[in-house]
Design a protein around this motif. Sequence first.
Motif, PDB file in Angstrom:
ATOM      1  N   TYR A   9      19.819  19.045  54.000  1.00 16.29           N
ATOM      2  CA  TYR A   9      18.817  17.981  53.978  1.00 16.29           C
ATOM      3  C   TYR A   9      17.423  18.525  54.247  1.00 16.29           C
ATOM      4  N   ILE A  10      17.331  19.463  55.150  1.00 16.03           N
ATOM      5  CA  ILE A  10      16.034  20.085  55.433  1.00 16.03           C
ATOM      6  C   ILE A  10      15.522  20.822  54.197  1.00 16.03           C
ATOM      7  N   LEU A  11      16.391  21.568  53.544  1.00 18.25           N
ATOM      8  CA  LEU A  11      15.984  22.303  52.345  1.00 18.25           C
ATOM      9  C   LEU A  11      15.624  21.369  51.194  1.00 18.25           C
ATOM     10  N   LEU A  12      16.280  20.224  51.096  1.00 15.88           N
ATOM     11  CA  LEU A  12      15.939  19.235  50.070  1.00 15.88           C
ATOM     12  C   LEU A  12      14.538  18.682  50.319  1.00 15.88           C
ATOM     13  N   GLY A  13      14.233  18.365  51.560  1.00 12.19           N
ATOM     14  CA  GLY A  13      12.894  17.884  51.899  1.00 12.19           C
ATOM     15  C   GLY A  13      11.822  18.920  51.616  1.00 12.19           C
ATOM     16  N   VAL A  14      12.115  20.157  51.948  1.00 12.39           N
ATOM     17  CA  VAL A  14      11.165  21.244  51.692  1.00 12.39           C
ATOM     18  C   VAL A  14      10.956  21.420  50.187  1.00 12.39           C
ATOM     19  N   SER A  15      12.013  21.285  49.412  1.00 12.35           N
ATOM     20  CA  SER A  15      11.903  21.429  47.955  1.00 12.35           C
ATOM     21  C   SER A  15      11.045  20.323  47.352  1.00 12.35           C
ATOM     22  N   LEU A  16      11.210  19.094  47.817  1.00 17.04           N
ATOM     23  CA  LEU A  16      10.388  17.993  47.321  1.00 17.04           C
ATOM     24  C   LEU A  16       8.913  18.201  47.701  1.00 17.04           C
ATOM     25  N   LEU A  17       8.682  18.675  48.909  1.00 13.77           N
ATOM     26  CA  LEU A  17       7.321  18.984  49.331  1.00 13.77           C
ATOM     27  C   LEU A  17       6.731  20.103  48.479  1.00 13.77           C
ATOM     28  N   CYS A  18       7.553  21.049  48.108  1.00 17.73           N
ATOM     29  CA  CYS A  18       7.112  22.181  47.283  1.00 17.73           C
ATOM     30  C   CYS A  18       6.647  21.717  45.902  1.00 17.73           C
ATOM     31  N   VAL A  19       7.340  20.748  45.329  1.00 16.12           N
ATOM     32  CA  VAL A  19       6.951  20.225  44.016  1.00 16.12           C
ATOM     33  C   VAL A  19       5.570  19.585  44.090  1.00 16.12           C
ATOM     34  N   VAL A  20       5.326  18.817  45.128  1.00 17.41           N
ATOM     35  CA  VAL A  20       4.032  18.138  45.279  1.00 17.41           C
ATOM     36  C   VAL A  20       2.905  19.147  45.500  1.00 17.41           C
ATOM     37  N   THR A  21       3.110  20.087  46.410  1.00 16.22           N
ATOM     38  CA  THR A  21       2.035  21.034  46.712  1.00 16.22           C
ATOM     39  C   THR A  21       1.807  22.023  45.567  1.00 16.22           C
ATOM     40  N   SER A  22       2.840  22.346  44.820  1.00 14.68           N
ATOM     41  CA  SER A  22       2.659  23.229  43.656  1.00 14.68           C
ATOM     42  C   SER A  22       1.841  22.530  42.577  1.00 14.68           C
ATOM     43  N   LEU A  37      -5.967  23.889  47.167  1.00 18.83           N
ATOM     44  CA  LEU A  37      -5.132  25.060  47.411  1.00 18.83           C
ATOM     45  C   LEU A  37      -4.600  25.095  48.845  1.00 18.83           C
ATOM     46  N   LEU A  38      -5.288  24.425  49.747  1.00 22.29           N
ATOM     47  CA  LEU A  38      -4.882  24.450  51.155  1.00 22.29           C
ATOM     48  C   LEU A  38      -3.504  23.841  51.425  1.00 22.29           C
ATOM     49  N   VAL A  42      -0.459  25.746  53.541  1.00 18.89           N
ATOM     50  CA  VAL A  42       0.195  25.152  54.712  1.00 18.89           C
ATOM     51  C   VAL A  42       1.695  25.005  54.461  1.00 18.89           C
ATOM     52  N   GLN A  43       2.052  24.566  53.260  1.00  9.20           N
ATOM     53  CA  GLN A  43       3.463  24.384  52.925  1.00  9.20           C
ATOM     54  C   GLN A  43       4.214  25.715  52.926  1.00  9.20           C
ATOM     55  N   GLU A  44       3.581  26.779  52.503  1.00  7.92           N
ATOM     56  CA  GLU A  44       4.215  28.096  52.531  1.00  7.92           C
ATOM     57  C   GLU A  44       4.448  28.558  53.968  1.00  7.92           C
ATOM     58  N   VAL A  45       3.499  28.281  54.851  1.00  5.16           N
ATOM     59  CA  VAL A  45       3.685  28.627  56.260  1.00  5.16           C
ATOM     60  C   VAL A  45       4.868  27.840  56.826  1.00  5.16           C
ATOM     61  N   ILE A  46       4.950  26.547  56.488  1.00  7.04           N
ATOM     62  CA  ILE A  46       6.074  25.716  56.932  1.00  7.04           C
ATOM     63  C   ILE A  46       7.387  26.262  56.375  1.00  7.04           C
ATOM     64  N   LEU A  80       9.753  37.368  52.082  1.00  8.67           N
ATOM     65  CA  LEU A  80       8.732  38.340  51.678  1.00  8.67           C
ATOM     66  C   LEU A  80       8.043  37.915  50.381  1.00  8.67           C
ATOM     67  N   ILE A  81       8.812  37.342  49.459  1.00  5.60           N
ATOM     68  CA  ILE A  81       8.219  36.841  48.208  1.00  5.60           C
ATOM     69  C   ILE A  81       7.294  35.668  48.499  1.00  5.60           C
ATOM     70  N   HIS A  82       7.692  34.774  49.413  1.00  3.12           N
ATOM     71  CA  HIS A  82       6.826  33.657  49.810  1.00  3.12           C
ATOM     72  C   HIS A  82       5.537  34.170  50.435  1.00  3.12           C
ATOM     73  N   LEU A  83       5.627  35.207  51.256  1.00  4.04           N
ATOM     74  CA  LEU A  83       4.427  35.800  51.855  1.00  4.04           C
ATOM     75  C   LEU A  83       3.480  36.352  50.787  1.00  4.04           C
ATOM     76  N   TYR A  84       4.046  37.005  49.785  1.00  2.00           N
ATOM     77  CA  TYR A  84       3.223  37.547  48.700  1.00  2.00           C
ATOM     78  C   TYR A  84       2.515  36.425  47.950  1.00  2.00           C
ATOM     79  N   PHE A  85       3.249  35.359  47.594  1.00  2.00           N
ATOM     80  CA  PHE A  85       2.641  34.238  46.886  1.00  2.00           C
ATOM     81  C   PHE A  85       1.536  33.603  47.724  1.00  2.00           C
ATOM     82  N   MET A  86       1.770  33.483  49.029  1.00  2.00           N
ATOM     83  CA  MET A  86       0.772  32.897  49.903  1.00  2.00           C
ATOM     84  C   MET A  86      -0.488  33.765  49.938  1.00  2.00           C
ATOM     85  N   LEU A  87      -0.337  35.070  49.968  1.00  2.00           N
ATOM     86  CA  LEU A  87      -1.491  35.963  49.964  1.00  2.00           C
ATOM     87  C   LEU A  87      -2.271  35.874  48.656  1.00  2.00           C
TER      88      LEU A  87
END
Length: 108
Positions: A9-22, A37-38, A42-46, A80-87
């Motif tokens: 359930y946590i991963l589902l919520g994060v995925s829905l948030l990812c669609v919006v922020t992307s 872009l902010l 923030v979503q990547e840090v979360i 690590l891939i998320h960190l790269y995308f965030m940078l």
Amino acid sequence: MEAVKLALYILLGVSLLCVVTSSMLIHGVRRKRRGLLLPYIVQEVINIIIFIVLIIGTLVIVGTHQIIVSAVVGVIGGILIHLYFMLVVISQYQALGLIRMHEEISMK
């Protein structure tokens, strides 16, 4: 089994948030609006915090079997891939700031 259901359930919520922020990220880059872009940053840090908590929780609840440890190594690779995308997004944010500053200076 409850821990697995909660994690899903946590991963589902994060995925829905990812669609919006992307979507906001794409629109912000296309329209050269730094503020959009902010939310992605923030979503990547979360995301990174949630994945670290899930890794620790998995190792504590399930243990350190070889299969679990190999899955955790895969998740660490994803972090690590998320960190790269965030940078990359942070560098784009800074570039848009420089472009805006240059435009303001050239208008004077």
